[in-house]
Write a protein that holds these residues in place. Structure first.
Motif, PDB file in Angstrom:
ATOM      1  N   TYR A  62     -51.663  15.337  24.929  1.00  0.00           N
ATOM      2  CA  TYR A  62     -52.568  16.404  25.353  1.00  0.00           C
ATOM      3  C   TYR A  62     -51.857  17.724  25.106  1.00  0.00           C
ATOM      4  CZ  TYR A  62     -55.183  12.787  27.812  1.00  0.00           C
ATOM      5  OH  TYR A  62     -55.907  11.669  28.110  1.00  0.00           O
ATOM      6  N   ALA A  63     -52.599  18.727  24.671  1.00  0.00           N
ATOM      7  CA  ALA A  63     -51.962  20.020  24.408  1.00  0.00           C
ATOM      8  C   ALA A  63     -52.961  21.157  24.491  1.00  0.00           C
ATOM      9  CB  ALA A  63     -51.310  20.004  23.023  1.00  0.00           C
ATOM     10  N   PHE A  64     -52.450  22.335  24.866  1.00  0.00           N
ATOM     11  CA  PHE A  64     -53.216  23.566  24.709  1.00  0.00           C
ATOM     12  C   PHE A  64     -52.281  24.688  24.336  1.00  0.00           C
ATOM     13  CE2 PHE A  64     -52.686  23.714  29.421  1.00  0.00           C
ATOM     14  CZ  PHE A  64     -52.210  25.004  29.604  1.00  0.00           C
ATOM     15  N   HIS A  65     -52.825  25.675  23.650  1.00  0.00           N
ATOM     16  CA  HIS A  65     -52.095  26.832  23.136  1.00  0.00           C
ATOM     17  C   HIS A  65     -52.091  27.908  24.229  1.00  0.00           C
ATOM     18  CE1 HIS A  65     -51.747  29.719  19.443  1.00  0.00           C
ATOM     19  NE2 HIS A  65     -50.794  29.904  20.314  1.00  0.00           N
ATOM     20  N   ILE A  66     -50.914  28.390  24.587  1.00  0.00           N
ATOM     21  CA  ILE A  66     -50.808  29.456  25.595  1.00  0.00           C
ATOM     22  C   ILE A  66     -50.661  30.781  24.864  1.00  0.00           C
ATOM     23  CG2 ILE A  66     -49.529  30.353  27.572  1.00  0.00           C
ATOM     24  CD1 ILE A  66     -48.421  27.483  27.963  1.00  0.00           C
TER      25      ILE A  66
ATOM     26  N   THR B 234     -39.296  23.361  18.298  1.00  0.00           N
ATOM     27  CA  THR B 234     -39.405  22.351  17.253  1.00  0.00           C
ATOM     28  C   THR B 234     -40.011  22.964  16.007  1.00  0.00           C
ATOM     29  OG1 THR B 234     -40.281  20.175  16.691  1.00  0.00           O
ATOM     30  CG2 THR B 234     -41.678  21.565  18.012  1.00  0.00           C
ATOM     31  N   ASP B 235     -39.799  22.313  14.893  1.00  0.00           N
ATOM     32  CA  ASP B 235     -40.467  22.720  13.660  1.00  0.00           C
ATOM     33  C   ASP B 235     -41.537  21.689  13.289  1.00  0.00           C
ATOM     34  OD1 ASP B 235     -38.859  20.629  12.907  1.00  0.00           O
ATOM     35  OD2 ASP B 235     -37.833  21.700  11.312  1.00  0.00           O
TER      36      ASP B 235
ATOM     37  N   THR C  37     -43.336  26.332  18.656  1.00  0.00           N
ATOM     38  CA  THR C  37     -43.307  25.936  17.255  1.00  0.00           C
ATOM     39  C   THR C  37     -44.069  26.962  16.431  1.00  0.00           C
ATOM     40  OG1 THR C  37     -43.710  24.135  15.685  1.00  0.00           O
ATOM     41  CG2 THR C  37     -45.322  24.392  17.438  1.00  0.00           C
ATOM     42  N   GLY C  38     -43.524  27.338  15.314  1.00  0.00           N
ATOM     43  CA  GLY C  38     -44.186  28.293  14.432  1.00  0.00           C
ATOM     44  C   GLY C  38     -44.500  29.616  15.097  1.00  0.00           C
TER      45      GLY C  38
END
Length: 84
Positions: free
Chosen positions: A78-82, A38-39, A61-62
């Motif tokens: 809910y989210a986390f950066h991998i 996604t953007d 994204t990005g």
């Protein structure tokens, strides 16, 4: 540090977790999730279509990879950066 941020307003505020520091069970579960690109400029942008069938996705994204639980919404609940 919490595993996920609830309703993050920016991607930068999502906790970061190195892939190799996740438990084997977590890594295996993440590998089974669908991947969506996604953007979306923010986690609150709607990146899933109407009536999303998925709750958890790996979102790219990005140039960054995130685990996202939408709880049936079209944006991140809910989210986390991998990190690689």
């Amino acid at each position: 540090m919490p595993l996920c941020t609830r309703k993050p307003s920016t991607w930068a505020e999502c906790p970061r977790h190195r892939h190799d520091e996740l438990s084997p069970l977590q890594r295996d579960l993440i590998r089974t999730l669908p991947v969506k690109g996604t953007d979306a400029a923010s986690p609150m942008d709607e990146f899933l279509e109407e009536n999303p069938p998925l709750e958890c996705v790996v979102l790219i994204t990005g140039g960054h990879v995130f685990y996202v639980n939408t709880e049936g919404y079209r944006y991140a609940r809910y989210a986390f950066h991998i990190l690689a």
